[in-house]
Scaffold this active site. Structure first.
Site, mmCIF file in Angstrom:
data_model
loop_
_atom_site.group_PDB
_atom_site.id
_atom_site.type_symbol
_atom_site.label_atom_id
_atom_site.label_comp_id
_atom_site.label_asym_id
_atom_site.label_seq_id
_atom_site.Cartn_x
_atom_site.Cartn_y
_atom_site.Cartn_z
ATOM 1 C CB CYS A 23 42.743 40.285 40.440
ATOM 2 S SG CYS A 23 42.911 41.628 41.617
ATOM 3 N N GLY A 50 41.794 42.938 34.950
ATOM 4 C CA GLY A 50 42.522 43.938 35.725
ATOM 5 C C GLY A 50 43.547 44.640 34.879
ATOM 6 C CG ASN A 124 39.587 37.136 40.796
ATOM 7 O OD1 ASN A 124 39.209 38.293 40.866
ATOM 8 N ND2 ASN A 124 38.926 36.217 40.122
ATOM 9 N N GLY A 125 39.206 38.530 43.874
ATOM 10 C CA GLY A 125 38.014 38.582 44.707
ATOM 11 C C GLY A 125 38.092 39.712 45.703
ATOM 12 C CB CYS A 263 29.842 36.355 40.174
ATOM 13 S SG CYS A 263 29.506 37.976 39.447
ATOM 14 C CE1 TYR A 269 31.594 44.823 29.908
ATOM 15 C CE2 TYR A 269 32.290 44.796 32.201
ATOM 16 C CZ TYR A 269 32.416 45.289 30.917
ATOM 17 O OH TYR A 269 33.353 46.237 30.637
ATOM 18 C CB CYS A 409 29.535 43.833 43.669
ATOM 19 S SG CYS A 409 30.389 42.244 43.786
ATOM 20 C CB CYS A 460 26.217 35.695 43.870
ATOM 21 S SG CYS A 460 26.178 37.353 44.628
ATOM 22 C CB CYS A 463 24.973 43.543 41.336
ATOM 23 S SG CYS A 463 24.960 42.297 40.023
#
Length: 525
Positions: A23, A50, A124-125, A263, A269, A409, A460, A463
């Site tokens: 989001c 989003g 968001n998350g 992240c 991206y 993720c 992090c 992924c």
């Protein structure tokens, strides 16, 4: 209502889903300003985060009004809708679903009653302990009437229930008590009738920034949203910090110690290239990823071309480091959204040309290096390589400005399932054969991290590595449809069937990650 695709690189084929972020959130406290319109343009700048639903809530100091619907920001709101939202405080949200289905009931901001009035909240998350928190809601407030009772199946609704359930304390006091119980990724922007709040998880997984207006304050998911409303960047909201803004100014409190794990895929991206995260410009990071990619995987060629749009900065960097000319070999139709008309077999076979078409005179007879940010299923790259060969390319060398994606993720990105990730079961040369390229090279993990200019221990990379910085619960307590399964979050951890006789079961991809019996022997411990 039809929805655009937000210019997502990986959604170039009908039915092909790429990585999606959870989001975008936006909040503003600005007496004398048209806060609904500021929120609209802030969300417009965050649309890439989003595309399923959008909403804005405002307060004039006496009451909160909210308007939300399914669709893009520009489809949900018009002048009349924005004019119906007066006030000096606003919270806005654009959603991509990671917990809970894409339905109107799950659109945000969410609403709830507090001791002093109402709360409107955007998130968001993605939380990892939603089941535990849901049990906490049941234990503390068995008679609670809120969005959960009206069909909302998101982790956001669970947070809202905890924020609004304690009618003996202020919203701020309740938030400070509840926030330490949340696990996973959360950037929260919320308000009551008088105060705007912002909070960020202790790891700072997702970005959240604070900006200054001439007559107020702004909080947003990315710095690009500050730019569009004319706010100056002040600083990041710190991991583990709760900010409150009201007529007395800005105050801040810490609810947890910082354990930063931002992240890395935001740099690869997710974030806009004109955004800055942790002091590093995203565009500059992507260009540097391209430079390092050229150093790691050089090949003789005539032209470097990007897969529009997010492959462009890395392709520029690759061209700079290699000395091979950069060119635009592909034209993207930016005005084509998802179509609900079933394509004919002929069009389906050439579906990528709905979005991309080659410049034949540019690529004919050329040895091409095609730069993209990541490979998910591989279907788009396979179609792209085939299309370039049909257009006359002599060679097609694919270069990816990140390592292979091999793990799901749990913190707010909706990848394809692990079974669908092409790199999970195939080596580099096998992926190359699958997509039909002459050669394939991925950027190393070290190269990607170096390009962000962030310490490895502050990122992090789950992924890519399977190493999760925030502890995960058992598989039965994870999954997008956690609160929609029969038995929901109340399902026992031992997998015993729910009272109605239905075993909710974990999402299949999570079982292999969390259960050693099903695990990948190559997964890092």
């Amino acid at each position: 209502m039809s929805r655009g695709d937000g210019l997502l690189n990986h959604d170039l084929l009908p039915g092909e889903k790429g990585p999606q972020d959870a989001c975008g959130v936006f909040g503003v406290w600005a007496p004398g300003e048209e806060v609904a319109k500021l929120s609209y343009f802030g969300l417009y700048a965050l649309q890439h985060r989003g595309q399923e639903s959008a909403g804005i809530a405002t307060s004039d100091g006496n009451k909160i009004l909210i308007y939300k619907d399914m669709g893009l920001v520009s489809q949900v709101f018009n002048e009349n809708a924005l004019n119906s939202l007066p006030g000096h405080i606003a919270v806005g949200h654009c959603r991509y679903s990671t917990t809970g289905a894409s339905t109107w009931q799950n659109a945000q901001p969410t609403l709830g009653s507090t001791a002093g009035g109402t709360v409107a909240l955007g998130h968001n998350g993605n939380l990892t302990n939603t089941a535990e928190l849901m049990q906490l809601v049941h234990d503390r407030y068995p008679q609670l009437d809120g969005e959960l009772s009206r069909g909302n199946t998101t982790d956001t609704a669970v947070i809202t229930a905890l924020f609004t359930g304690d009618l003996d304390h202020t919203l701020e006091a309740t938030a400070l008590e509840v926030l330490p119980h949340l696990r996973g990724a959360f950037c929260l922007v919320f308000m009551d009738e008088h105060t705007l709040y912002a909070a960020r998880d202790p790891q700072g997984v997702r970005p959240l920034v604070l900006g200054r207006l001439e007559r107020g304050w702004v909080v947003a998911s990315e710095t690009a949203a500050l730019d569009i409303v004319g706010a100056s960047f002040v600083r990041e909201v710190e991991p583990g910090e709760l900010i409150a803004i009201d007529e007395n100014g800005l105050r801040t409190q810490r609810f947890a110690e910082e354990r930063r794990a931002g992240c890395v895929f935001e740099y690869v991206y997710l974030a806009r290239p004109d955004t800055t995260i942790a002091g590093r410009g995203v565009h500059e990071a992507r260009v540097e990823m391209g430079r390092r990619l050229a150093q790691e995987h050089m090949v003789e060629a005539d032209l470097v071309i990007p897969t529009p749009e997010s492959g462009t900065p890395a392709a520029i960097g690759y061209a700079q480091a290699s000395g091979i000319p950069f060119g635009q070999g592909l034209v993207k139709n930016s005005y084509v959204g998802r179509t609900f008309i079933q394509p004919s077999q002929t069009i389906r076979q050439r579906g990528i040309k709905l979005k991309l078409n080659p410049l034949k005179e540019v690529i004919k007879g050329k040895r091409l290096i095609v730069v993209d940010d990541s490979i998910v299923r591989g279907n788009t790259q396979r179609a792209l390589v085939s299309m370039l060969r049909e257009a006359g390319a002599a060679e097609v060398h694919v270069r990816i400005s990140s390592p292979p994606i091999t793990w799901p993720c749990f913190y707010g990105i909706d990848f394809a399932s692990r079974a669908e990730l092409i790199a999970t079961g195939l080596g580099v040369d096998e992926v190359r054969q699958s997509i039909g390229a002459d050669s394939l090279g991925y950027l190393s993990e070290d190269g990607m991290i170096a390009a962000t200019e962030q310490p490895r221990e502050r990122l992090c990379t789950a992924c890519f590595t399977g190493i999760y910085p925030i502890e995960l619960p058992d598989a039965h307590h994870l999954g997008k449809n956690l609160l929609e399964r029969p038995g929901g979050a109340e399902a026992p951890a031992d997998g015993v069937a729910a009272a109605d006789g239905c075993d909710p079961g974990p999402d299949a991809e999570f079982e292999s990650v969390l259960n050693p019996a099903f695990g990948d022997p190559g997964r890092p411990e």
